[in-house]
Motif scaffolding. Sequence first.
Motif, PDB file in Angstrom:
ATOM      1  N   THR A 163     -24.544   0.955  -0.302  1.00 40.76           N
ATOM      2  CA  THR A 163     -24.647   2.242  -0.223  1.00 40.76           C
ATOM      3  C   THR A 163     -23.281   2.484  -0.907  1.00 40.76           C
ATOM      4  OG1 THR A 163     -26.201   2.021   0.948  1.00 40.76           O
ATOM      5  CG2 THR A 163     -24.926   4.426   1.293  1.00 40.76           C
ATOM      6  N   SER A 164     -23.101   3.642  -1.543  1.00 34.65           N
ATOM      7  CA  SER A 164     -21.626   3.491  -1.650  1.00 34.65           C
ATOM      8  C   SER A 164     -20.497   4.094  -0.531  1.00 34.65           C
ATOM      9  CB  SER A 164     -21.416   5.251  -2.598  1.00 34.65           C
ATOM     10  OG  SER A 164     -19.902   5.433  -2.031  1.00 34.65           O
ATOM     11  N   TYR A 165     -20.942   4.746   0.195  1.00 38.44           N
ATOM     12  CA  TYR A 165     -20.219   5.319   1.878  1.00 38.44           C
ATOM     13  C   TYR A 165     -20.003   4.149   2.559  1.00 38.44           C
ATOM     14  CZ  TYR A 165     -18.972   6.875   6.397  1.00 38.44           C
ATOM     15  OH  TYR A 165     -18.512   7.035   7.451  1.00 38.44           O
ATOM     16  N   LYS A 166     -21.491   3.217   2.496  1.00 39.61           N
ATOM     17  CA  LYS A 166     -21.198   2.179   4.053  1.00 39.61           C
ATOM     18  C   LYS A 166     -20.545   0.969   3.643  1.00 39.61           C
ATOM     19  CE  LYS A 166     -25.602   2.823   5.924  1.00 39.61           C
ATOM     20  NZ  LYS A 166     -26.789   2.084   6.073  1.00 39.61           N
ATOM     21  N   MET A 167     -19.867   0.727   1.930  1.00 37.24           N
ATOM     22  CA  MET A 167     -19.454  -0.342   1.534  1.00 37.24           C
ATOM     23  C   MET A 167     -17.900   0.479   1.791  1.00 37.24           C
ATOM     24  SD  MET A 167     -19.276  -3.454  -0.184  1.00 37.24           S
ATOM     25  CE  MET A 167     -20.401  -3.702  -1.306  1.00 37.24           C
ATOM     26  N   MET A 168     -17.478   1.390   1.577  1.00 35.94           N
ATOM     27  CA  MET A 168     -16.114   1.876   1.713  1.00 35.94           C
ATOM     28  C   MET A 168     -15.697   1.792   3.782  1.00 35.94           C
ATOM     29  SD  MET A 168     -14.495   1.504  -0.939  1.00 35.94           S
ATOM     30  CE  MET A 168     -12.683   1.567  -0.521  1.00 35.94           C
ATOM     31  N   GLU A 169     -16.518   2.259   4.339  1.00 36.59           N
ATOM     32  CA  GLU A 169     -16.622   2.045   5.215  1.00 36.59           C
ATOM     33  C   GLU A 169     -17.009   0.706   6.203  1.00 36.59           C
ATOM     34  OE1 GLU A 169     -18.582   4.032   9.522  1.00 36.59           O
ATOM     35  OE2 GLU A 169     -19.644   2.985   7.655  1.00 36.59           O
ATOM     36  N   TRP A 170     -17.025  -0.299   5.659  1.00 37.58           N
ATOM     37  CA  TRP A 170     -16.837  -1.733   5.699  1.00 37.58           C
ATOM     38  C   TRP A 170     -15.442  -1.599   5.656  1.00 37.58           C
ATOM     39  CZ3 TRP A 170     -19.417  -5.826   2.733  1.00 37.58           C
ATOM     40  CH2 TRP A 170     -19.108  -7.150   3.692  1.00 37.58           C
ATOM     41  N   ILE A 171     -15.239  -1.273   4.485  1.00 39.70           N
ATOM     42  CA  ILE A 171     -13.801  -2.045   4.104  1.00 39.70           C
ATOM     43  C   ILE A 171     -13.308  -1.724   4.786  1.00 39.70           C
ATOM     44  CG2 ILE A 171     -12.321  -1.803   2.485  1.00 39.70           C
ATOM     45  CD1 ILE A 171     -13.834  -4.144   1.626  1.00 39.70           C
ATOM     46  N   ILE A 172     -12.893   0.250   5.582  1.00 37.40           N
ATOM     47  CA  ILE A 172     -11.539   0.693   5.746  1.00 37.40           C
ATOM     48  C   ILE A 172     -11.593   0.016   7.742  1.00 37.40           C
ATOM     49  CG2 ILE A 172     -10.921   2.588   6.563  1.00 37.40           C
ATOM     50  CD1 ILE A 172     -10.591   1.533   3.683  1.00 37.40           C
ATOM     51  N   ALA A 173     -13.338  -0.089   8.169  1.00 39.74           N
ATOM     52  CA  ALA A 173     -13.744   0.009   9.296  1.00 39.74           C
ATOM     53  C   ALA A 173     -12.373  -1.308   9.585  1.00 39.74           C
ATOM     54  CB  ALA A 173     -14.665  -0.586   9.568  1.00 39.74           C
ATOM     55  N   LEU A 174     -12.454  -2.616   8.647  1.00 41.89           N
ATOM     56  CA  LEU A 174     -11.971  -4.086   8.721  1.00 41.89           C
ATOM     57  C   LEU A 174     -10.398  -4.159   9.077  1.00 41.89           C
ATOM     58  CD1 LEU A 174     -14.647  -6.326   6.970  1.00 41.89           C
ATOM     59  CD2 LEU A 174     -14.197  -5.861  10.026  1.00 41.89           C
ATOM     60  N   GLY A 175     -10.179  -3.102   7.727  1.00 39.16           N
ATOM     61  CA  GLY A 175      -8.195  -3.814   7.588  1.00 39.16           C
ATOM     62  C   GLY A 175      -7.914  -2.331   7.506  1.00 39.16           C
ATOM     63  N   GLY A 176      -8.460  -0.801   7.885  1.00 39.15           N
ATOM     64  CA  GLY A 176      -7.768  -0.135   7.549  1.00 39.15           C
ATOM     65  C   GLY A 176      -7.096   0.619   6.471  1.00 39.15           C
ATOM     66  N   GLN A 177      -6.952   1.803   6.924  1.00 45.33           N
ATOM     67  CA  GLN A 177      -6.481   2.895   5.467  1.00 45.33           C
ATOM     68  C   GLN A 177      -5.828   2.347   4.180  1.00 45.33           C
ATOM     69  OE1 GLN A 177      -5.513   7.102   6.380  1.00 45.33           O
ATOM     70  NE2 GLN A 177      -7.084   6.994   7.394  1.00 45.33           N
ATOM     71  N   SER A 178      -4.767   1.157   4.610  1.00 44.43           N
ATOM     72  CA  SER A 178      -4.024   0.399   3.552  1.00 44.43           C
ATOM     73  C   SER A 178      -4.908  -0.563   2.802  1.00 44.43           C
ATOM     74  CB  SER A 178      -2.857   0.090   4.220  1.00 44.43           C
ATOM     75  OG  SER A 178      -3.354  -1.290   5.410  1.00 44.43           O
ATOM     76  N   GLU A 179      -6.054  -0.485   2.854  1.00 42.33           N
ATOM     77  CA  GLU A 179      -7.548  -1.903   2.176  1.00 42.33           C
ATOM     78  C   GLU A 179      -7.106  -0.778   0.665  1.00 42.33           C
ATOM     79  OE1 GLU A 179      -8.265  -4.857   2.407  1.00 42.33           O
ATOM     80  OE2 GLU A 179      -6.551  -4.920   4.566  1.00 42.33           O
ATOM     81  N   LEU A 180      -7.333   0.499   1.300  1.00 44.49           N
ATOM     82  CA  LEU A 180      -7.149   1.017   0.281  1.00 44.49           C
ATOM     83  C   LEU A 180      -6.108   0.648  -1.252  1.00 44.49           C
ATOM     84  CD1 LEU A 180      -8.808   2.937  -1.913  1.00 44.49           C
ATOM     85  CD2 LEU A 180      -7.470   4.993  -0.584  1.00 44.49           C
ATOM     86  N   ASP A 181      -5.149   0.830  -0.413  1.00 47.28           N
ATOM     87  CA  ASP A 181      -3.464   0.592  -1.501  1.00 47.28           C
ATOM     88  C   ASP A 181      -3.938  -1.061  -1.894  1.00 47.28           C
ATOM     89  OD1 ASP A 181      -1.140   2.498  -0.188  1.00 47.28           O
ATOM     90  OD2 ASP A 181      -3.479   2.804   0.917  1.00 47.28           O
ATOM     91  N   SER A 182      -4.470  -1.457  -1.188  1.00 54.02           N
ATOM     92  CA  SER A 182      -4.409  -3.200  -1.637  1.00 54.02           C
ATOM     93  C   SER A 182      -5.738  -3.433  -2.860  1.00 54.02           C
ATOM     94  CB  SER A 182      -4.805  -4.198  -0.358  1.00 54.02           C
ATOM     95  OG  SER A 182      -3.600  -4.184   0.652  1.00 54.02           O
ATOM     96  N   LEU A 183      -6.947  -2.773  -2.250  1.00 55.72           N
ATOM     97  CA  LEU A 183      -7.317  -2.967  -3.455  1.00 55.72           C
ATOM     98  C   LEU A 183      -7.449  -2.012  -4.924  1.00 55.72           C
ATOM     99  CD1 LEU A 183     -10.754  -2.265  -1.615  1.00 55.72           C
ATOM    100  CD2 LEU A 183     -10.470  -4.122  -1.932  1.00 55.72           C
ATOM    101  N   VAL A 184      -6.585  -0.868  -4.874  1.00 60.73           N
ATOM    102  CA  VAL A 184      -6.553  -0.042  -5.919  1.00 60.73           C
ATOM    103  C   VAL A 184      -5.208  -0.938  -6.635  1.00 60.73           C
ATOM    104  CG1 VAL A 184      -5.050   1.724  -7.087  1.00 60.73           C
ATOM    105  CG2 VAL A 184      -7.016   2.217  -4.949  1.00 60.73           C
ATOM    106  N   HIS A 185      -4.631  -1.508  -5.637  1.00 61.37           N
ATOM    107  CA  HIS A 185      -3.329  -3.015  -6.571  1.00 61.37           C
ATOM    108  C   HIS A 185      -4.528  -3.523  -6.972  1.00 61.37           C
ATOM    109  CE1 HIS A 185       0.130  -4.683  -7.444  1.00 61.37           C
ATOM    110  NE2 HIS A 185      -0.583  -5.998  -6.667  1.00 61.37           N
ATOM    111  N   GLU A 186      -5.065  -4.273  -6.794  1.00 62.39           N
ATOM    112  CA  GLU A 186      -5.889  -5.467  -7.473  1.00 62.39           C
ATOM    113  C   GLU A 186      -6.627  -4.692  -8.189  1.00 62.39           C
ATOM    114  OE1 GLU A 186      -8.658  -6.745  -4.259  1.00 62.39           O
ATOM    115  OE2 GLU A 186      -6.585  -7.355  -3.010  1.00 62.39           O
ATOM    116  N   PHE A 187      -7.521  -4.461  -8.237  1.00 60.92           N
ATOM    117  CA  PHE A 187      -8.224  -3.878  -9.652  1.00 60.92           C
ATOM    118  C   PHE A 187      -6.799  -2.960 -10.511  1.00 60.92           C
ATOM    119  CE2 PHE A 187     -11.383  -2.178  -5.807  1.00 60.92           C
ATOM    120  CZ  PHE A 187     -11.912  -2.788  -6.833  1.00 60.92           C
ATOM    121  N   ALA A 188      -5.956  -2.631 -10.379  1.00 62.46           N
ATOM    122  CA  ALA A 188      -5.113  -2.155 -11.661  1.00 62.46           C
ATOM    123  C   ALA A 188      -4.565  -3.575 -12.297  1.00 62.46           C
ATOM    124  CB  ALA A 188      -4.150  -1.618 -10.435  1.00 62.46           C
ATOM    125  N   SER A 189      -4.441  -4.343 -11.193  1.00 62.24           N
ATOM    126  CA  SER A 189      -3.887  -5.735 -11.727  1.00 62.24           C
ATOM    127  C   SER A 189      -5.002  -6.502 -12.672  1.00 62.24           C
ATOM    128  CB  SER A 189      -3.572  -6.962 -10.516  1.00 62.24           C
ATOM    129  OG  SER A 189      -2.612  -6.228 -10.126  1.00 62.24           O
TER     130      SER A 189
END
Length: 556
Positions: free
Chosen positions: A130-156
């Motif tokens: 589920t799109s929303y629940k998947m991202m909610e899970w990630i952000i709830a665990l690691g905070g908003q900065s997890e988005l930065d980490s994920l984008v860097h990993e995908f760009a790499s």
Amino acid sequence: MTDIKSQTSALWSECSRIITQRFGLQAPPVPKSVKVIDGHDISRIGGHYSSTKDELQLHPEVVSEVIPLRGVIFRECFFHSMPPELCFEASRDMAFEFARQMLKKEERTSWIIEWQKIPTERVRVNLLYTSYKMMEWIIALGGQSELDSLVHEFASMARYGISLDFNEYVDYLTLRAQNIVVELGNADLKIIDVLLKNETASYRQVAKTTGLSESWVCTRINRLKRKYILRSVTTTPFSRIGIRTFHVMLAGPSRSEPSRILEGCPFVYDVRSVLNGPWQTIARLAIPDCTGNIQSLDQMSSMLNNNGIAVDIAETYSVGISNSFYHYNTEKRRWEIPWIAMRGWGHKITEESLHHVVERIDLPAKTTDAYLDSIDMEILALVNNRITSSRALRKRLAIGQAKLSSRIKKLRSEDLIRRVWNVQNLGLVERVAIRANDRDTASILDTWARELPHAFLRYEENRKLLMMTDLPAGGSTQLMDTLRSLKWAVIVSPLSSGIWGQWQFPFSLWDVESQCWQSPKDEIATWLGRVGEECENLAVEAPHSSRAISRVRQQY
């Protein structure tokens, strides 16, 4: 309309600057035109940017301010900044979360409501996306900065020429979430420890045991749930309904992939690669107990042995679970296992024979004698797929509330439906399998493992042991060094992340009249035919016995 165009230009320019500064990505230029269109794309609420027309196409809900214009613009600008090697869902999820973070507090609620309308997809039998629940899970665990980490990993990944399809993306994000470490305080650990030891404990009982107030216990448990650390899971104990669990360990020729042997097996629950040691693959099989099903495992073993492929099959007869938070430093918020002290503890156990006086924690489970009809089995299948609400069950089964309640009450009384606490993200990111093939060593290891953070012990009827233990980063190497110095007769296998099989609860194989399981003969025949083909392929890859197989045979 002129006002929307000017807002679009200003917001798009603002978004472009943020994307470049925060993520180092190149955003597309400001759209040349803005157009209001009819229709509603459920996957891109509010509208979308058409790169071919260089046009931002908006839905009427944006014009009427039901959906925030800022959210749509920030999402679309970010979406088209992501690497094209990513699947659509990955770029969309990242873009939705970026927009959510950029919205004002009063706009986020309406944004989330619309986001939650994106339909759920079943990736596998045991995995929903589920799109929303998947991202909610990630952000709830690691905070908003997890988005930065994920984008860097995908760009790499894109930079290295790696692309992700939808299934790979969901698997990656699931694993990624499981490896996020959440820091815990002393009160959190006390509560988790009590719940793991007594899964039915009430808030009042937890408060009494921990010395905390009941209201504080309630607050902390709710926080742990929101952080996805603590989850209440409804499950069906396989052993209670005659589903036998086996672990299969395989070693083929050097550089081969023996896990291919298990592809198409109707009983595979999960598979892991072995990172070091004599084995290459370890898989868990859940097999309904009947002659044909068990014989298929014997047939596979015989075929593998005849073709020089080492195999070890361990059936679970009794299980025990050990959890210890003694080595978690609540001030530094991390695990600090004193491996030198653990080595000394191991020597003390053997020298003083302490393993003979430690109480067993494993108990063999008994199969229920209760009569189970097709509706009972279908309920258990739905529960196994995490469908547990009365409303959802009634809809699937087409039965009334009274009848459903009676069925559920019976199944719970027979311990066929059980609620357990599932704990994750405690920093235990490495898993190791340890095999002990004699009673004395198994008993010593059992006693010693009580000091490890988490150990799952699976005994065979002859008391051989296969133990899985979860450790903090670097723990597998330290564990192997410690066990090597203790010189116990064990095989240690650090494991990769699990790959879930296509296992489905086999309610269609249940024969109501005879109250026993049947065999999926056609599926088994197809699978065994594939085993024969894979044996030939592995023989071609390495016609002579490999060193790995020789090492395995020497140790058995």
